[in-house]
Scaffold this active site. Structure first.
Site, PDB file in Angstrom:
ATOM      1  N   LYS A 275     -20.217  18.092   8.950  1.00 36.95           N
ATOM      2  CA  LYS A 275     -18.964  18.404   9.616  1.00 36.95           C
ATOM      3  C   LYS A 275     -18.433  17.234  10.459  1.00 36.95           C
ATOM      4  O   LYS A 275     -17.231  17.051  10.603  1.00 36.95           O
ATOM      5  CB  LYS A 275     -19.137  19.651  10.502  1.00 36.95           C
ATOM      6  CG  LYS A 275     -17.877  20.119  11.189  1.00 36.95           C
ATOM      7  CD  LYS A 275     -16.822  20.530  10.186  1.00 36.95           C
ATOM      8  CE  LYS A 275     -15.567  21.036  10.888  1.00 36.95           C
ATOM      9  NZ  LYS A 275     -14.477  21.285   9.934  1.00 36.95           N
TER      10      LYS A 275
ATOM     11  N   SER B 143       0.815  -1.210   0.000  1.00 33.10           N
ATOM     12  CA  SER B 143       0.000   0.000   0.000  1.00 33.10           C
ATOM     13  C   SER B 143       0.858   1.273   0.000  1.00 33.10           C
ATOM     14  O   SER B 143       1.566   1.539  -0.954  1.00 33.10           O
ATOM     15  CB  SER B 143      -0.967  -0.029   1.187  1.00 33.10           C
ATOM     16  OG  SER B 143      -2.149   0.670   0.904  1.00 33.10           O
TER      17      SER B 143
END
Length: 274
Positions: A158, A106
């Site tokens: 948010k 990765s």
């Protein structure tokens, strides 16, 4: 009593700082008198890029250091540091070789894609080309124990991953777009750096892992070899004695910093073999 304790702590801290300064000065004062290679390790979960980026800068400043070898043993880590290292290697003015030693998955793969040459062990675990973003939904637990968190926010999205009310369909779409966009950057970097057609990269950039031998077949690495042979090959190509190399390893302070970074990382986009 308290005053003595603070004085003792101050003296300990002062001695520690002085020791670090002396070590740094000693390290910087070592003069290289013969053409050499530099070796740096990329190990553990990636929380920062400074070790690799600063080593590369030191190599480029020193005319006696002909190239940098990065020895990788990492499952990947945070997105931004992985991208920072990738960018630094792309812009390097001296040869940078990378060796995948055991694990290079990765973000560790992303970080070193732009290396001039990549070697690996046949049994190294690599790949895991993907992005992961995870969190815990504690809404049911909160209800059972009678806890309620009060949040004041400027927009309804948010606190997408911080809400005890769950993610919701719209929230999931937003995060899917975030993850997919970051994944596309990874796929594009592989295509550009390794000269593999984009459509071919997409066929194996789905999070799967593969061995070093399979990575060679896919074009992600250049050769399957031992680290000693790979380092010798780099030294021969650059006209350097393979025994002349500078090595920078993580200090105890770096490991502490990594632990603290991991502890405060919270919810982060990760290029991580999990």
């Amino acid at each position: 009593m308290i005053g003595k304790l603070f004085r003792s702590l101050f003296y300990i801290a002062f001695i520690a700082v002085c020791t670090i300064v002396v070590m740094k000065v000693t390290e910087q004062s070592q003069m290289i008198t013969e053409p050499s290679l530099a070796l740096v390790e990329l190990t553990g979960v990636i929380y920062e890029s400074n070790t690799i980026v600063e080593m590369l800068r030191d190599v480029e400043r020193d005319p006696m250091v002909k190239g940098l070898m990065i020895r990788v043993n990492s499952p990947g880590g945070m997105v931004a540091p992985s991208q920072e290292m990738y960018a630094a290697l792309r812009n390097a003015s001296k040869p940078v070789w990378a060796y995948y030693d055991g694990l290079a998955a990765s973000g560790a793969l992303y970080s070193t894609l732009a290396a001039s040459r990549i070697g690996t062990q046949g049994g190294t675990i690599t790949g895991s080309i993907g992005v992961i973003l995870s969190s815990v939904n504690a809404s049911e637990l909160f209800r059972k124990i009678g806890l309620e968190r009060i949040t004041v926010k400027s927009g309804r999205f948010k606190d997408l991953l911080g809400s005890e009310n769950g993610l919701g369909e719209e929230g999931r779409l937003i995060l899917d777009q975030l993850v997919n966009d970051t994944h596309q950057e990874f796929v594009q970097a592989i295509s550009v750096s390794r000269n593999i057609p984009l459509e071919k990269v997409k066929t194996f950039a789905d999070g799967r892992v593969f061995t070093g031998r399979h990575a060679l077949e896919l074009g992600l690495v250049d050769e399957v070899t031992s680290f000693a042979e790979f380092r010798q090959k780099m030294a021969d190509e650059l006209g350097v004695n393979s025994e002349n190399y500078l090595e920078r390893k993580k200090s105890d302070w770096d490991w502490v910093s990594d632990l603290l970074s991991g502890a405060k990382a919270g919810t982060q986009l990760m290029y991580l073999f999990d």
